[in-house]
Design a protein around this motif. Structure first.
Motif, PDB file in Angstrom:
ATOM      1  N   ILE A  50     -17.714   8.436  21.593  1.00 44.73           N
ATOM      2  CA  ILE A  50     -18.112   7.052  21.567  1.00 44.73           C
ATOM      3  C   ILE A  50     -17.361   5.864  20.918  1.00 44.73           C
ATOM      4  O   ILE A  50     -17.425   5.070  20.899  1.00 44.73           O
ATOM      5  N   ARG A  51     -16.385   6.344  20.170  1.00 46.24           N
ATOM      6  CA  ARG A  51     -15.411   5.181  18.911  1.00 46.24           C
ATOM      7  C   ARG A  51     -14.898   4.562  20.193  1.00 46.24           C
ATOM      8  O   ARG A  51     -14.967   3.705  19.889  1.00 46.24           O
ATOM      9  N   ARG A  52     -14.500   5.504  20.910  1.00 47.71           N
ATOM     10  CA  ARG A  52     -13.235   4.333  22.468  1.00 47.71           C
ATOM     11  C   ARG A  52     -14.244   3.704  22.813  1.00 47.71           C
ATOM     12  O   ARG A  52     -13.560   3.115  23.072  1.00 47.71           O
ATOM     13  N   GLU A  53     -15.305   4.314  23.204  1.00 51.44           N
ATOM     14  CA  GLU A  53     -15.987   3.183  24.162  1.00 51.44           C
ATOM     15  C   GLU A  53     -16.606   2.090  23.649  1.00 51.44           C
ATOM     16  O   GLU A  53     -16.402   1.138  23.815  1.00 51.44           O
ATOM     17  N   LEU A  54     -16.983   2.471  22.359  1.00 52.57           N
ATOM     18  CA  LEU A  54     -17.688   0.729  21.893  1.00 52.57           C
ATOM     19  C   LEU A  54     -15.976   0.010  20.781  1.00 52.57           C
ATOM     20  O   LEU A  54     -16.717  -0.398  21.114  1.00 52.57           O
ATOM     21  N   ILE A  55     -14.876   0.682  20.580  1.00 53.75           N
ATOM     22  CA  ILE A  55     -13.916  -0.381  21.054  1.00 53.75           C
ATOM     23  C   ILE A  55     -13.700  -1.015  21.814  1.00 53.75           C
ATOM     24  O   ILE A  55     -13.416  -2.051  21.575  1.00 53.75           O
ATOM     25  N   GLY A  56     -14.075  -0.019  23.007  1.00 52.99           N
ATOM     26  CA  GLY A  56     -13.766  -0.891  24.438  1.00 52.99           C
ATOM     27  C   GLY A  56     -14.383  -2.336  24.651  1.00 52.99           C
ATOM     28  O   GLY A  56     -14.388  -2.832  25.404  1.00 52.99           O
ATOM     29  N   GLN A  57     -15.556  -1.888  24.465  1.00 50.90           N
ATOM     30  CA  GLN A  57     -16.703  -2.797  24.639  1.00 50.90           C
ATOM     31  C   GLN A  57     -16.286  -4.419  23.066  1.00 50.90           C
ATOM     32  O   GLN A  57     -17.726  -5.215  23.401  1.00 50.90           O
ATOM     33  N   GLY A  58     -15.476  -4.059  22.199  1.00 55.36           N
ATOM     34  CA  GLY A  58     -15.213  -4.843  21.525  1.00 55.36           C
ATOM     35  C   GLY A  58     -15.549  -5.041  20.341  1.00 55.36           C
ATOM     36  O   GLY A  58     -16.357  -6.171  19.448  1.00 55.36           O
ATOM     37  N   LEU A  59     -16.310  -4.250  19.683  1.00 58.04           N
ATOM     38  CA  LEU A  59     -16.930  -3.339  18.606  1.00 58.04           C
ATOM     39  C   LEU A  59     -15.704  -2.925  17.314  1.00 58.04           C
ATOM     40  O   LEU A  59     -15.283  -2.096  17.984  1.00 58.04           O
ATOM     41  N   ASP A  60     -15.552  -3.264  16.196  1.00 58.07           N
ATOM     42  CA  ASP A  60     -15.313  -3.043  15.155  1.00 58.07           C
ATOM     43  C   ASP A  60     -15.648  -1.317  14.930  1.00 58.07           C
ATOM     44  O   ASP A  60     -16.154  -1.699  14.069  1.00 58.07           O
ATOM     45  N   ILE A  61     -15.204  -0.510  15.365  1.00 56.68           N
ATOM     46  CA  ILE A  61     -15.226   0.930  14.569  1.00 56.68           C
ATOM     47  C   ILE A  61     -13.899   1.603  13.933  1.00 56.68           C
ATOM     48  O   ILE A  61     -13.409   2.047  14.824  1.00 56.68           O
ATOM     49  N   ALA A  62     -14.187   1.899  12.779  1.00 57.13           N
ATOM     50  CA  ALA A  62     -13.402   2.817  12.175  1.00 57.13           C
ATOM     51  C   ALA A  62     -13.072   4.238  12.443  1.00 57.13           C
ATOM     52  O   ALA A  62     -12.898   4.618  12.023  1.00 57.13           O
ATOM     53  N   SER A  63     -14.670   4.793  12.243  1.00 62.07           N
ATOM     54  CA  SER A  63     -14.830   6.197  11.862  1.00 62.07           C
ATOM     55  C   SER A  63     -16.608   6.524  12.917  1.00 62.07           C
ATOM     56  O   SER A  63     -16.866   5.385  12.856  1.00 62.07           O
ATOM     57  N   ILE A  64     -16.487   7.461  12.579  1.00 60.69           N
ATOM     58  CA  ILE A  64     -17.578   7.983  12.910  1.00 60.69           C
ATOM     59  C   ILE A  64     -19.084   7.655  12.076  1.00 60.69           C
ATOM     60  O   ILE A  64     -19.530   7.385  13.104  1.00 60.69           O
ATOM     61  N   SER A  65     -19.360   7.272  10.734  1.00 63.82           N
ATOM     62  CA  SER A  65     -19.906   6.563  10.170  1.00 63.82           C
ATOM     63  C   SER A  65     -20.250   5.554  10.963  1.00 63.82           C
ATOM     64  O   SER A  65     -21.566   4.872  10.525  1.00 63.82           O
ATOM     65  N   ASP A  66     -19.040   4.510  11.138  1.00 63.22           N
ATOM     66  CA  ASP A  66     -19.737   3.425  12.199  1.00 63.22           C
ATOM     67  C   ASP A  66     -20.523   3.329  13.146  1.00 63.22           C
ATOM     68  O   ASP A  66     -21.581   3.145  13.440  1.00 63.22           O
ATOM     69  N   VAL A  67     -20.083   4.759  13.846  1.00 60.61           N
ATOM     70  CA  VAL A  67     -20.492   4.912  15.089  1.00 60.61           C
ATOM     71  C   VAL A  67     -22.393   5.168  14.806  1.00 60.61           C
ATOM     72  O   VAL A  67     -22.778   4.541  15.350  1.00 60.61           O
ATOM     73  N   THR A  68     -22.341   5.784  13.926  1.00 60.84           N
ATOM     74  CA  THR A  68     -23.844   6.944  13.375  1.00 60.84           C
ATOM     75  C   THR A  68     -24.537   5.921  12.851  1.00 60.84           C
ATOM     76  O   THR A  68     -25.644   5.416  13.124  1.00 60.84           O
ATOM     77  N   GLY A  69     -23.771   4.769  12.145  1.00 62.30           N
ATOM     78  CA  GLY A  69     -24.441   3.986  10.889  1.00 62.30           C
ATOM     79  C   GLY A  69     -25.360   2.261  12.674  1.00 62.30           C
ATOM     80  O   GLY A  69     -26.182   1.954  11.991  1.00 62.30           O
ATOM     81  N   LEU A  70     -24.383   2.312  13.405  1.00 64.28           N
ATOM     82  CA  LEU A  70     -24.852   0.835  14.250  1.00 64.28           C
ATOM     83  C   LEU A  70     -26.135   2.079  14.996  1.00 64.28           C
ATOM     84  O   LEU A  70     -26.826   1.060  15.512  1.00 64.28           O
TER      85      LEU A  70
END
Length: 331
Positions: free
Chosen positions: A210-230
């Motif tokens: 999920i993190r890789r996918e969101l980074i590919g969409q231009g989002l600033d995602i540093a960790s799994i916590s960023d994924v769950t937070g969004l």
């Protein structure tokens, strides 16, 4: 109190007092963290400490971080007597040998004499277990209502699972049961996995995916916590990615549900805190499984939470080294 030998008349009883300083070390390594606890003679966690640790740094650096974290945790407990330790690692761990077998996300760990290094660093006997299997045992122990047949899934940076059958943790013939990470799944074709193959479940259903996918969409995602937070704040891209990944996991689990017919599927790990992910897993299991296997199936999130693995490791550590009995009084 236990029975002693009879000398005529009422059987003698021995009152045995367990040292109140007896303790066991339990520790769970994740992809980027270490969760460390001290367990007491009553199988309760005396204290827990979590710190950032990167297992990709290799065994020497990781074990040194464990030793340092332990020293900090027990600095104000000078009378503590550690009798053994149980350590959970985020890779395929053989319960027969304690060895990690080609751990895809742990470079430098394959073939390492981890048990020897851990015992030398900690100075006590050590048991090594897979993190998801330890979590399965912990979840089984933590529940007030016994569920003798359950599948526990740890969905975080990676994906792992453990099986409880008739109240017992299942290890399998080679001691590595529960590793669903690299099961080929539809929709993952051509996706490169850390194991060197393509099409594995981890490439579409894990927090890392999920993190890789969101980074590919231009989002600033540093960790799994960023994924769950969004995802928890209903960010549209994050929510869509999380739902898609949850559906992939649920579809993969449906084959296990059909074959094993568990009473419950329990979701743990960081992604279990995201309602959209859990709902997608649940929906996919019901859609892809036979009606007779899901009629009474419970699909729930963990009650043990982030302590699931530590609770399971407590049982493992205590079984390997029972509590000492220094004092005995007879009557």
């Amino acid at each position: 109190m236990i029975d002693g030998p009879s000398t005529g008349g009422r059987r003698a009883a021995r009152l045995e007092a367990v040292r109140n300083d007896a303790a066991w070390l339990v520790a769970e390594f994740g992809g980027g963290h270490l969760r460390l606890g001290i367990s007491t003679a009553r199988e309760t966690l005396l204290r827990v400490r979590e710190t950032r640790v990167d297992v990709s740094d290799g065994p020497p650096a990781t074990i040194a971080a464990l030793r340092e974290s332990l020293d900090t945790l027990v600095a104000d407990l000078p009378d503590l007597r550690l009798h053994s330790a149980a350590i959970a690692l985020p890779g395929p761990v053989s319960s027969l040998t304690g060895e990690l077998i080609a751990p895809a996300r742990m470079p430098g760990w394959h073939g390492a004499r981890v048990l020897d290094e851990l015992e030398e660093a900690l100075g006590v006997p050590v048991q090594v277990e897979n993190d998801a299997r330890a979590g399965a045992l912990g979840e089984f122990i933590a529940r007030e209502e016994a569920i003798p047949d359950l599948i526990y899934v740890k969905a975080g940076t990676g994906i792992g699972a453990g099986l409880i059958s008739r109240g017992q943790l299942v290890h399998g013939g080679a001691g590595v049961a529960g590793d669903i990470t690299h099961v080929p799944v539809p929709g993952a074709e051509g996706r490169q996995c850390s194991c060197g193959r393509t099409g594995c479940l981890e490439t579409v259903a894990s927090g890392a995916a999920i993190r890789r996918e969101l980074i590919g969409q231009g989002l600033d995602i540093a960790s799994i916590s960023d994924v769950t937070g969004l995802a928890q704040t209903f960010h549209p891209d994050a929510t869509t990615a999380v739902r898609r990944s949850g559906k992939q996991l649920g579809t993969a689990l449906s084959s296990l549900v059909n074959f094993l017919n568990p009473s419950a599927v329990i979701l743990g790990g960081a992604l279990s805190a995201v309602d959209a992910y859990v709902a997608a897993v649940r929906s996919a299991i019901y859609d892809s499984s036979l009606a007779m296997t899901t009629q009474q199936l419970r699909i729930e999130t963990t009650v043990a939470g982030s302590d699931a693995a530590l609770i399971g490791l407590t049982r493992i550590a205590r079984r390997s080294t029972p509590p000492p009995v220094p004092d005995a009084l007879s009557n």
